[in-house]
Design a protein around this motif. Structure first.
Motif, PDB file in Angstrom:
ATOM      1  N   VAL A  98       0.806  -1.181   0.195  1.00  0.00           N
ATOM      2  CA  VAL A  98       0.072  -0.084   0.017  1.00  0.00           C
ATOM      3  C   VAL A  98       0.696   1.267   0.090  1.00  0.00           C
ATOM      4  N   ARG A  99       0.528   2.133  -0.848  1.00  0.00           N
ATOM      5  CA  ARG A  99       1.114   3.553  -0.858  1.00  0.00           C
ATOM      6  C   ARG A  99       0.799   4.284   0.407  1.00  0.00           C
ATOM      7  N   PHE A 100       1.764   4.740   1.005  1.00  0.00           N
ATOM      8  CA  PHE A 100       1.881   5.630   2.421  1.00  0.00           C
ATOM      9  C   PHE A 100       1.114   6.759   2.160  1.00  0.00           C
ATOM     10  N   GLY A 101      -0.243   7.037   2.163  1.00  0.00           N
ATOM     11  CA  GLY A 101      -0.659   8.672   1.693  1.00  0.00           C
ATOM     12  C   GLY A 101      -0.932   9.576   2.976  1.00  0.00           C
ATOM     13  N   GLY A 102      -1.191   8.804   4.066  1.00  0.00           N
ATOM     14  CA  GLY A 102      -1.411   9.647   5.310  1.00  0.00           C
ATOM     15  C   GLY A 102      -0.262   9.807   6.312  1.00  0.00           C
ATOM     16  N   HIS A 103      -0.699   9.272   7.779  1.00  0.00           N
ATOM     17  CA  HIS A 103       0.474   9.000   8.540  1.00  0.00           C
ATOM     18  C   HIS A 103       0.168   7.878   9.439  1.00  0.00           C
ATOM     19  N   TYR A 104       1.376   7.697  10.129  1.00  0.00           N
ATOM     20  CA  TYR A 104       1.146   6.492  11.114  1.00  0.00           C
ATOM     21  C   TYR A 104       0.203   6.609  12.073  1.00  0.00           C
ATOM     22  N   VAL A 105      -0.864   5.633  11.961  1.00  0.00           N
ATOM     23  CA  VAL A 105      -2.098   5.729  12.776  1.00  0.00           C
ATOM     24  C   VAL A 105      -2.046   4.457  13.526  1.00  0.00           C
ATOM     25  N   GLN A 106      -2.291   4.350  14.790  1.00  0.00           N
ATOM     26  CA  GLN A 106      -2.295   3.064  15.551  1.00  0.00           C
ATOM     27  C   GLN A 106      -3.792   2.456  15.585  1.00  0.00           C
ATOM     28  N   GLY A 107      -4.626   3.166  15.651  1.00  0.00           N
ATOM     29  CA  GLY A 107      -6.155   2.631  15.790  1.00  0.00           C
ATOM     30  C   GLY A 107      -6.323   2.686  17.316  1.00  0.00           C
ATOM     31  N   HIS A 108      -5.491   3.394  18.212  1.00  0.00           N
ATOM     32  CA  HIS A 108      -5.432   3.336  19.739  1.00  0.00           C
ATOM     33  C   HIS A 108      -6.064   4.945  19.880  1.00  0.00           C
ATOM     34  N   VAL A 109      -7.671   4.976  19.914  1.00  0.00           N
ATOM     35  CA  VAL A 109      -8.356   6.361  20.328  1.00  0.00           C
ATOM     36  C   VAL A 109      -7.696   6.819  21.724  1.00  0.00           C
ATOM     37  N   ASP A 110      -7.242   7.957  21.321  1.00  0.00           N
ATOM     38  CA  ASP A 110      -7.005   8.743  22.967  1.00  0.00           C
ATOM     39  C   ASP A 110      -8.092   9.246  23.632  1.00  0.00           C
ATOM     40  N   THR A 111      -8.765   9.865  22.882  1.00  0.00           N
ATOM     41  CA  THR A 111      -9.921  10.651  23.498  1.00  0.00           C
ATOM     42  C   THR A 111     -11.050  10.990  22.452  1.00  0.00           C
ATOM     43  N   THR A 112     -11.955  11.605  22.820  1.00  0.00           N
ATOM     44  CA  THR A 112     -13.048  12.112  22.004  1.00  0.00           C
ATOM     45  C   THR A 112     -13.122  13.624  21.995  1.00  0.00           C
ATOM     46  N   ALA A 113     -13.892  14.152  20.807  1.00  0.00           N
ATOM     47  CA  ALA A 113     -13.999  15.655  20.707  1.00  0.00           C
ATOM     48  C   ALA A 113     -15.413  15.753  20.280  1.00  0.00           C
ATOM     49  N   LEU A 114     -15.759  16.864  20.596  1.00  0.00           N
ATOM     50  CA  LEU A 114     -17.096  17.255  20.064  1.00  0.00           C
ATOM     51  C   LEU A 114     -17.092  18.444  18.684  1.00  0.00           C
ATOM     52  N   ILE A 115     -17.964  18.224  17.803  1.00  0.00           N
ATOM     53  CA  ILE A 115     -17.773  19.038  16.598  1.00  0.00           C
ATOM     54  C   ILE A 115     -18.432  20.381  17.269  1.00  0.00           C
TER      55      ILE A 115
END
Length: 237
Positions: A98-115
């Protein structure tokens, strides 16, 4: 490991609470459908990012897959807002092809935010988010022009307001058409936030190095501190 480049959107077909006898304790069992394009090479035990959460495939067929979500994950993410027939962002774990088009993401969510707000900017939309529960400890990792993962989407931070715990991103038209964020409501819906791992690693290394220097009475740092103290005391005498 993921890139934050969403491959497709799927639909939540079923949400069921798991009893104590099932894996994950009193968590959730979820079936996601309408995503055949990411299941052609699927195996039991594979990781798939669902709205930015790294989850394990426990069952699958040609059009759907099943995952289990632990109580800890429910507490740390926006899973408590998930509903049947809701769409979610999906990405398979990174492979060598896979071409690496984004950034290293673990899928380990730190927290949540409100829009917090949205503003039209040409054919782009500027989204501003506010960390929930005044979760200030993650603001130090959110920097202008840095990476952030929002509901599994790799995005660039355009503005940071540390006083109000808010930050903004600009989403181009193509991304708007291929992720779930535009369907969410301002002031109502939460998003999953994973800050850039690089900042956390650098902080950890610096703190460890400083602690080692302080614990060593002959270290250059201790020598520098002693020299500064001596200079300050001599200037007062």
């Amino acid at each position: 490991m993921f890139t934050g480049i969403v491959e497709c959107m799927g639909t939540i077909a079923k949400i069921q609470e798991m009893d104590m006898s099932e894996s994950g304790g009193q968590g959730l069992s979820i079936i996601i459908k309408d995503c055949p394009q990411i299941l052609t090479d699927c195996h039991i035990g594979d990781s798939i990012s669902v709205n930015g959460i790294c989850l394990t495939v426990t069952e699958f067929d040609s059009h759907s897959f099943k995952i289990g979500i632990s109580p800890e994950t429910v507490r740390r993410t926006n899973v408590d807002q998930w509903e049947q027939n809701q769409t979610v962002n999906l990405e398979r774990a990174l492979s060598s092809e896979v071409r690496f088009g984004g950034h290293y993401v673990q899928g380990h969510v730190d927290t949540t935010a409100l829009i917090h707000s949205t503003t039209q900017d040409g054919n782009s939309i500027i989204y501003t988010f506010k960390l929930l529960n005044d979760d200030k400890k993650y603001m130090k990792y959110i920097v202008e022009k840095g990476f952030i993962c929002i509901d599994g989407v790799s995005l660039t931070i355009t503005n940071v307001d540390g006083t109000n715990n808010t930050f903004s991103i600009a989403m181009i038209k193509h991304t708007q058409e291929n992720v779930t964020l535009p369907s969410k409501q301002v002031g109502v819906d939460k998003v999953n936030i994973e800050v850039d791992l690089t900042g956390k690693i650098i902080e950890k290394q610096i703190v460890a190095a400083l602690n080692d220097q302080i614990d060593n009475v002959e270290s250059p740092l201790v020598d520098l501190i002693n020299a500064l103290i001596d200079k300050k005391l001599s200037s007062r005498s």
